[in-house]
Motif scaffolding. Sequence first.
Motif, PDB file in Angstrom:
ATOM      1  N   ALA A  85       0.971  -0.430   0.194  1.00 32.60           N
ATOM      2  CA  ALA A  85       0.172  -0.653   0.365  1.00 32.60           C
ATOM      3  C   ALA A  85       0.787   1.460  -0.107  1.00 32.60           C
ATOM      4  O   ALA A  85       2.182   1.394   0.370  1.00 32.60           O
ATOM      5  CB  ALA A  85      -1.064  -0.075   1.415  1.00 32.60           C
ATOM      6  N   GLN A  86       0.673   2.512  -0.355  1.00 31.49           N
ATOM      7  CA  GLN A  86       0.438   3.793  -0.648  1.00 31.49           C
ATOM      8  C   GLN A  86       0.369   4.586   0.329  1.00 31.49           C
ATOM      9  O   GLN A  86       1.258   5.533   0.285  1.00 31.49           O
ATOM     10  CB  GLN A  86       1.158   4.145  -1.757  1.00 31.49           C
ATOM     11  CG  GLN A  86       2.036   3.576  -2.056  1.00 31.49           C
ATOM     12  CD  GLN A  86       2.591   4.164  -4.234  1.00 31.49           C
ATOM     13  OE1 GLN A  86       1.821   3.765  -5.193  1.00 31.49           O
ATOM     14  NE2 GLN A  86       3.055   5.078  -4.305  1.00 31.49           N
ATOM     15  N   ASP A  87      -1.454   4.255   0.787  1.00 31.43           N
ATOM     16  CA  ASP A  87      -2.229   5.221   1.249  1.00 31.43           C
ATOM     17  C   ASP A  87      -2.198   4.686   3.155  1.00 31.43           C
ATOM     18  O   ASP A  87      -3.086   3.357   2.695  1.00 31.43           O
ATOM     19  CB  ASP A  87      -2.929   5.482   0.829  1.00 31.43           C
ATOM     20  CG  ASP A  87      -3.532   6.181   0.542  1.00 31.43           C
ATOM     21  OD1 ASP A  87      -2.625   6.837   0.357  1.00 31.43           O
ATOM     22  OD2 ASP A  87      -3.847   6.020  -1.635  1.00 31.43           O
ATOM     23  N   ALA A 111       7.531  10.279   2.129  1.00 29.57           N
ATOM     24  CA  ALA A 111       6.047  10.333   2.123  1.00 29.57           C
ATOM     25  C   ALA A 111       5.392  11.571   2.334  1.00 29.57           C
ATOM     26  O   ALA A 111       5.789  12.162   3.040  1.00 29.57           O
ATOM     27  CB  ALA A 111       5.720   9.827   3.787  1.00 29.57           C
ATOM     28  N   VAL A 112       4.188  11.254   2.351  1.00 28.17           N
ATOM     29  CA  VAL A 112       3.431  13.688   2.322  1.00 28.17           C
ATOM     30  C   VAL A 112       1.957  13.134   3.342  1.00 28.17           C
ATOM     31  O   VAL A 112       1.727  12.012   3.368  1.00 28.17           O
ATOM     32  CB  VAL A 112       3.139  13.799   0.957  1.00 28.17           C
ATOM     33  CG1 VAL A 112       2.272  13.305   0.854  1.00 28.17           C
ATOM     34  CG2 VAL A 112       2.823  15.616   1.932  1.00 28.17           C
ATOM     35  N   VAL A 113       2.263  13.726   4.783  1.00 27.26           N
ATOM     36  CA  VAL A 113       0.911  13.511   5.029  1.00 27.26           C
ATOM     37  C   VAL A 113      -0.450  14.326   5.341  1.00 27.26           C
ATOM     38  O   VAL A 113       0.030  15.256   4.560  1.00 27.26           O
ATOM     39  CB  VAL A 113       1.791  14.558   6.772  1.00 27.26           C
ATOM     40  CG1 VAL A 113       0.086  14.587   7.418  1.00 27.26           C
ATOM     41  CG2 VAL A 113       2.538  14.243   7.532  1.00 27.26           C
ATOM     42  N   ARG A 114      -1.509  13.202   5.139  1.00 25.87           N
ATOM     43  CA  ARG A 114      -2.166  13.778   3.468  1.00 25.87           C
ATOM     44  C   ARG A 114      -3.713  14.366   4.807  1.00 25.87           C
ATOM     45  O   ARG A 114      -4.608  15.874   4.264  1.00 25.87           O
ATOM     46  CB  ARG A 114      -3.090  12.741   3.006  1.00 25.87           C
ATOM     47  CG  ARG A 114      -2.281  12.190   1.961  1.00 25.87           C
ATOM     48  CD  ARG A 114      -2.738  13.161   1.043  1.00 25.87           C
ATOM     49  NE  ARG A 114      -2.149  12.940  -0.361  1.00 25.87           N
ATOM     50  CZ  ARG A 114      -2.597  12.693  -1.615  1.00 25.87           C
ATOM     51  NH1 ARG A 114      -3.815  12.416  -1.667  1.00 25.87           N
ATOM     52  NH2 ARG A 114      -1.950  12.299  -2.724  1.00 25.87           N
ATOM     53  N   GLN A 115      -3.406  13.916   5.988  1.00 21.87           N
ATOM     54  CA  GLN A 115      -4.258  14.311   7.176  1.00 21.87           C
ATOM     55  C   GLN A 115      -3.785  14.326   8.203  1.00 21.87           C
ATOM     56  O   GLN A 115      -3.708  12.675   8.276  1.00 21.87           O
ATOM     57  CB  GLN A 115      -5.744  13.010   6.818  1.00 21.87           C
ATOM     58  CG  GLN A 115      -7.337  13.938   7.647  1.00 21.87           C
ATOM     59  CD  GLN A 115      -8.512  12.594   6.406  1.00 21.87           C
ATOM     60  OE1 GLN A 115      -8.641  11.889   5.980  1.00 21.87           O
ATOM     61  NE2 GLN A 115      -9.351  13.358   7.341  1.00 21.87           N
ATOM     62  N   LEU A 116      -4.234  14.357   9.059  1.00 22.02           N
ATOM     63  CA  LEU A 116      -4.270  13.983  10.736  1.00 22.02           C
ATOM     64  C   LEU A 116      -6.245  13.905  11.677  1.00 22.02           C
ATOM     65  O   LEU A 116      -6.567  15.213  11.175  1.00 22.02           O
ATOM     66  CB  LEU A 116      -3.966  15.097  11.448  1.00 22.02           C
ATOM     67  CG  LEU A 116      -4.158  15.270  13.009  1.00 22.02           C
ATOM     68  CD1 LEU A 116      -2.811  14.120  13.177  1.00 22.02           C
ATOM     69  CD2 LEU A 116      -3.402  17.094  13.839  1.00 22.02           C
ATOM     70  N   HIS A 117      -5.899  12.520  11.641  1.00 18.73           N
ATOM     71  CA  HIS A 117      -7.741  12.389  12.017  1.00 18.73           C
ATOM     72  C   HIS A 117      -7.343  12.940  13.327  1.00 18.73           C
ATOM     73  O   HIS A 117      -8.893  13.817  13.687  1.00 18.73           O
ATOM     74  CB  HIS A 117      -7.779  10.997  12.136  1.00 18.73           C
ATOM     75  CG  HIS A 117      -7.465  10.756  10.644  1.00 18.73           C
ATOM     76  ND1 HIS A 117      -8.754  10.448   9.738  1.00 18.73           N
ATOM     77  CD2 HIS A 117      -6.401   9.331  10.034  1.00 18.73           C
ATOM     78  CE1 HIS A 117      -7.813  10.041   8.705  1.00 18.73           C
ATOM     79  NE2 HIS A 117      -6.974   9.169   8.866  1.00 18.73           N
ATOM     80  N   ARG A 121       0.614   9.212   2.359  1.00 20.26           N
ATOM     81  CA  ARG A 121       1.065   8.985   1.039  1.00 20.26           C
ATOM     82  C   ARG A 121       2.308   8.748   1.197  1.00 20.26           C
ATOM     83  O   ARG A 121       3.057   9.762   0.821  1.00 20.26           O
ATOM     84  CB  ARG A 121       0.165   9.563   0.044  1.00 20.26           C
ATOM     85  CG  ARG A 121       0.317   9.360  -1.438  1.00 20.26           C
ATOM     86  CD  ARG A 121      -0.495   8.179  -2.057  1.00 20.26           C
ATOM     87  NE  ARG A 121      -0.326   7.704  -3.105  1.00 20.26           N
ATOM     88  CZ  ARG A 121      -1.290   6.937  -3.885  1.00 20.26           C
ATOM     89  NH1 ARG A 121      -2.234   6.208  -2.731  1.00 20.26           N
ATOM     90  NH2 ARG A 121      -1.118   7.286  -5.382  1.00 20.26           N
ATOM     91  N   THR A 122       2.952   7.367   0.227  1.00 15.62           N
ATOM     92  CA  THR A 122       4.234   7.088   0.464  1.00 15.62           C
ATOM     93  C   THR A 122       4.291   7.240  -1.206  1.00 15.62           C
ATOM     94  O   THR A 122       4.010   6.576  -2.179  1.00 15.62           O
ATOM     95  CB  THR A 122       4.695   6.034   0.444  1.00 15.62           C
ATOM     96  OG1 THR A 122       3.783   5.380   0.204  1.00 15.62           O
ATOM     97  CG2 THR A 122       4.216   5.972   2.497  1.00 15.62           C
ATOM     98  N   THR A 123       6.010   7.359  -1.589  1.00 12.56           N
ATOM     99  CA  THR A 123       6.549   7.818  -3.079  1.00 12.56           C
ATOM    100  C   THR A 123       6.440   6.130  -3.800  1.00 12.56           C
ATOM    101  O   THR A 123       6.401   5.872  -4.857  1.00 12.56           O
ATOM    102  CB  THR A 123       7.360   8.755  -3.000  1.00 12.56           C
ATOM    103  OG1 THR A 123       8.458   7.477  -2.423  1.00 12.56           O
ATOM    104  CG2 THR A 123       7.564   9.985  -3.201  1.00 12.56           C
ATOM    105  N   GLN A 124       6.223   4.993  -3.142  1.00 15.35           N
ATOM    106  CA  GLN A 124       6.564   3.482  -2.844  1.00 15.35           C
ATOM    107  C   GLN A 124       5.503   3.017  -2.444  1.00 15.35           C
ATOM    108  O   GLN A 124       5.909   3.438  -1.322  1.00 15.35           O
ATOM    109  CB  GLN A 124       8.137   3.063  -3.059  1.00 15.35           C
ATOM    110  CG  GLN A 124       9.524   3.805  -3.305  1.00 15.35           C
ATOM    111  CD  GLN A 124      10.475   3.182  -3.606  1.00 15.35           C
ATOM    112  OE1 GLN A 124      10.769   2.493  -3.185  1.00 15.35           O
ATOM    113  NE2 GLN A 124      11.742   3.985  -3.439  1.00 15.35           N
ATOM    114  N   PRO A 125       5.503   1.588  -2.485  1.00 14.52           N
ATOM    115  CA  PRO A 125       4.782   1.087  -2.042  1.00 14.52           C
ATOM    116  C   PRO A 125       5.355   0.875  -0.871  1.00 14.52           C
ATOM    117  O   PRO A 125       6.112  -0.120  -0.381  1.00 14.52           O
ATOM    118  CB  PRO A 125       3.899  -0.236  -3.034  1.00 14.52           C
ATOM    119  CG  PRO A 125       4.349   0.347  -3.819  1.00 14.52           C
ATOM    120  CD  PRO A 125       5.451   1.289  -3.831  1.00 14.52           C
TER     121      PRO A 125
END
Length: 416
Positions: A311-313, A344-350, A378-382
Amino acid sequence: MDLLRFATAGSVDDGKSTLIGRLLYDTKSLFADQLAAVEAVSAARGDDYTNLALLTDGLRAEREQGITIDVAYRYFATPRRKFIIADTPGHIQYTRNMVTGASTADLALVLVDARKGLVEQSRRHAFLCSLLRVPHLVLCVNKMDLVDWSQEVFEEIAAEFTAFAAKLDVPDLTVIPVSALHGDNIARRSANLPWYEGPSLLHHLEHVHIASDRNLVDVRFPVQYVIRPQSTAHPDYRGYAGQVASGVLKPGDEVMVLPSGFTSTITHIDTADGPVAQAYPPMSVTIRLADEIDIARGDLICRPHNAPATAQDIDAMLCWMDETRPLRTGGRYAIKHTTRTARAVVRQLHYRLDVNSLHRDEGSDGLTLNEIGRVRLRTTQPLLADAYRRNRTTGGFILIDESTHRTVAAGMIVDG
């Protein structure tokens, strides 16, 4: 002999360092010069007893302030088992140190002062131990001598903590009354506690069953290094070195390599001491396969019908460790997961989690030092990952600030 890693946790002045010093002293794990140095420092401080806490509080600031700051590792052994102790700090501002020390522990000791009972830090550390999936938890009710060895006080604290632990994911809980300063119920049963029928602390540490804690079902072998010696004695040798994260590997087993998906058969398992018939965690081995497959560092060997998620997410719990820069949505970091490195990029802080009340703050926009929250990355590689509750190796990772190369967070992957 097997090895037990355990971490101590608890509030300030509950006696963690003293308890560890007492364990080292009673198991005769101290050199004469170590004991002499501690006796000299104790006398210089005006103590009328040998302050065994000084054995682990090694930093000058720790000794001057009478607190634990850094994670101190100590080693000792008995005829039954070897031990590694992580003495972790009790202060709220050193949560990240406590997470570091407990992340590899088989067991956690949470100390409580019998006079104070459960305090905020007791609950905080119990929660962190459950979050880090420490399989065994021991509550040591310390300083029993200061409450006249009261059975009623002990049972009240034990009942309150057991009720709190029931809200957490604590598979094994043991409660032991002790006096670390005097050595009561540490290495041997104490005559001052005739009403207590359980084991001493050391007896419990020696006999707690940890073999079944390791995941021997899901084969996970992250490849760390490809060995090609290029020698005339072994011109065709190609081995894949790494540490077994989980499962059992044997010559003749069919395996699959991820992310390529190619399958092959194990022909040999080599170690520094020669070939072995099987490999299991946490052995470091070199695996040879029947087929020549393009395998590199960061790849993972598993069973064909039992593979981790690709997974990348990623949903994860993060403990933030950077005191200068807080976590923000949109932040970009390097991620180190097993032997694989990506970005990796931080997409969301739940939400941000209040580890004292277990309340979720869903309106938070970031995490600062020692705070814990659930994020979507979200990562650049799985990543070849399992949930942390299933596998602490393939379910854990760290985030690194690429500009400063500082480790800014420790993460635990959760089921989506």
